[in-house]
Motif scaffolding. Sequence first.
Motif, PDB file in Angstrom:
ATOM      1  N   ASP A 447      31.853 -19.696 -29.912  1.00 37.30           N
ATOM      2  CA  ASP A 447      33.249 -19.350 -30.226  1.00 37.30           C
ATOM      3  C   ASP A 447      33.935 -18.629 -29.073  1.00 37.30           C
ATOM      4  O   ASP A 447      34.722 -17.696 -29.275  1.00 37.30           O
ATOM      5  N   GLY A 448      33.636 -19.053 -27.844  1.00 35.45           N
ATOM      6  CA  GLY A 448      34.321 -18.519 -26.681  1.00 35.45           C
ATOM      7  C   GLY A 448      33.822 -17.182 -26.187  1.00 35.45           C
ATOM      8  O   GLY A 448      34.386 -16.619 -25.244  1.00 35.45           O
ATOM      9  N   ARG A 449      32.752 -16.649 -26.773  1.00 36.98           N
ATOM     10  CA  ARG A 449      32.213 -15.351 -26.366  1.00 36.98           C
ATOM     11  C   ARG A 449      30.739 -15.469 -25.991  1.00 36.98           C
ATOM     12  O   ARG A 449      30.015 -16.300 -26.538  1.00 36.98           O
ATOM     13  N   VAL A 450      30.288 -14.608 -25.079  1.00 37.51           N
ATOM     14  CA  VAL A 450      28.876 -14.560 -24.711  1.00 37.51           C
ATOM     15  C   VAL A 450      28.102 -13.854 -25.817  1.00 37.51           C
ATOM     16  O   VAL A 450      28.431 -12.726 -26.199  1.00 37.51           O
ATOM     17  N   ILE A 451      27.066 -14.522 -26.340  1.00 39.23           N
ATOM     18  CA  ILE A 451      26.239 -13.903 -27.379  1.00 39.23           C
ATOM     19  C   ILE A 451      24.827 -13.609 -26.884  1.00 39.23           C
ATOM     20  O   ILE A 451      24.049 -12.969 -27.584  1.00 39.23           O
TER      21      ILE A 451
END
Length: 473
Positions: A447-451
Motif C-alpha cells: 500500500d505504498g509504504r515500506v513494511i
Amino acid sequence: MTDRGARVTAEGVGFTYAGTRTAAIAGINFVATPGSENWITGPNAAGKSTLLEIIAGVVPTVIEGKLTGRLDVVGVGTGTAATPSMVLQDSGVYLFRTVFDEIAFPLANRGVSEDELEPAVRGALEVVDIAHLEARLMHTLSGGERQKVAVAAALAVDPDVLLLDEPFEQLDPASADEVLGLARRQAALGTTVFIATREAEHVPEGAQRLHLVAGVPHLDDAGPRIACRPAARPLGGLLLEIRNLTHRYGSGGGVEDVDLSVREGESVALLGPNGAGKTTIMKHTIGLLRPDSGDVWVLDKDASDCEIWDLARDVGLLFQNPDDQVFNRLVEIEVAWSLIARGIARDAAVERAHAVMVELAIDRLAKENPHEITASERQLVAFASVLVAEPRLIVLDEPTKALDADAAETVVSAVERRLDDGAGVLLVTHDVRFAARLSNRCVVLADGRVIADGPSCEVLEDASLLRRARLLT
C-alpha cells in the motif's frame, strides 16, 4: 451436457511466419472440450503464443504466414465458429485512457446495449476484485494492475473460449492464484480455457498439457530453478539514498514516506504486490517522476534538480516493458545507442555492444529488427542496452518478465559480474525466488509504504510478512 463453451480440435497444425523458413510450430494435435482446462507450457520461443493466436483467429488472418493442418473452434450451443477472448502477454497493449472504457470496449464491440454496459463493466471489475481501479487512467497502473484489467475485459464478454498468454508473469503470487481461480471458475461454467506459461508450478497434476520445445510437442523438462544463495560482498559508498519519499497520482496510488538506499556492491530487492508503488520508486531514481515531498539522491546528486540525461550517465534503467525503450531498427544499434549518443564512434560503440550481446547469448540477433524478435529476446536486448553503458547504479524493473529459467540465469550471472565490479543494483520484482537468488537485502512495500527492510534471508523467511505483502499464498 453443457450448451456453452467450444470444442477446439487441432490436427497436424503448423505455422511458418511470412518471411521466415523455419516453422514456428509443427505437428500439433489435440482435442479440447467445453469446460476443460488446457495448459501449453515450454521455454521462450517455443511457439506458445503462436498457438494461442491461431486459436484466436489472429493467425494467419492478421499476422501473415503459412498455416498447415486444420484447427476448428466450434461452439457447442451453436455448432458454428466460436469467438475466443484472449488476454495478451503484454499488458502494455491497451486502447483507452480509463479502466472503465478499456473493459467496456469488448462488450460494446459484441453489441451490449448502453443500458447493460455499465453494470456489466462493474460486474467484471468486482469479479476480478479491482473495482477500486474503475476511474484510474491506464497509464498510471502497474503492469500487474493492467494485467488484471485485461483479465476483467476478457471475462466480461463471458467467452466460449478463454485464452490466457502468460497471465501470471506480472502478478504477485496471491494475484496469480486469484486469476487462476477465475480461469477455473470460468471452466466450471463450460468455457474452454487455454493457459500458456513458461512456469509449471501452477499446472495441476494430471491436467491436460501440451509441452512445446522449438514449436514441437515434447516431453516436459522443468529446467533449472533459481536457488537462494545471495553472494556476500564488501559494500562501498552510497549510490542511491531515498529519504521520506512521497508521490501521489491524481487518480490514486503512489508511495508515502519511503526510505531506501543502495551501496556499491549491493543488490537490493524492492518487493511488493501489484500496485504497491515499486515502479513509482524506480522512476524517481532517474528523474522520470519528481517527489511530492522527500529527497532522492543519486551519487551525491539531488535527482529532483537534475535532468534525466545527466542522471542517465550513471544510472542504467531497465523498464518492465522493453517496448518502452527499444526504438532502433537493428539490434546492434539499439544496444550501442547510448554510447553513440554520448559521442563514441559508431564502430567502437558497436564493438562494445557485441561484447555484451555475446555475454547474454544474443549476438546472433545483431542484424535483426528488435521489433520482429520474440518478447524474451527483446527483453535481453533492452538489458544489454543498459549494461553496455557500464552504469554505476543498475535499476531493473521485473527483469525476468518473459524469460524462462535459462535466460533468467543468464541475467543473474551478468548482474553478479557487475556487482563484483562495484556496481549497485536495485531489483524491482514480485518474484521471491529471484530476489532470494540475487539480492543481499530486501525492502518490502505494501500500500505504498515500506513494511520491512533487512537481510534477504531473514525477510524472505518471514511467512506472515510475505502473506501480508501478497508474496506468499
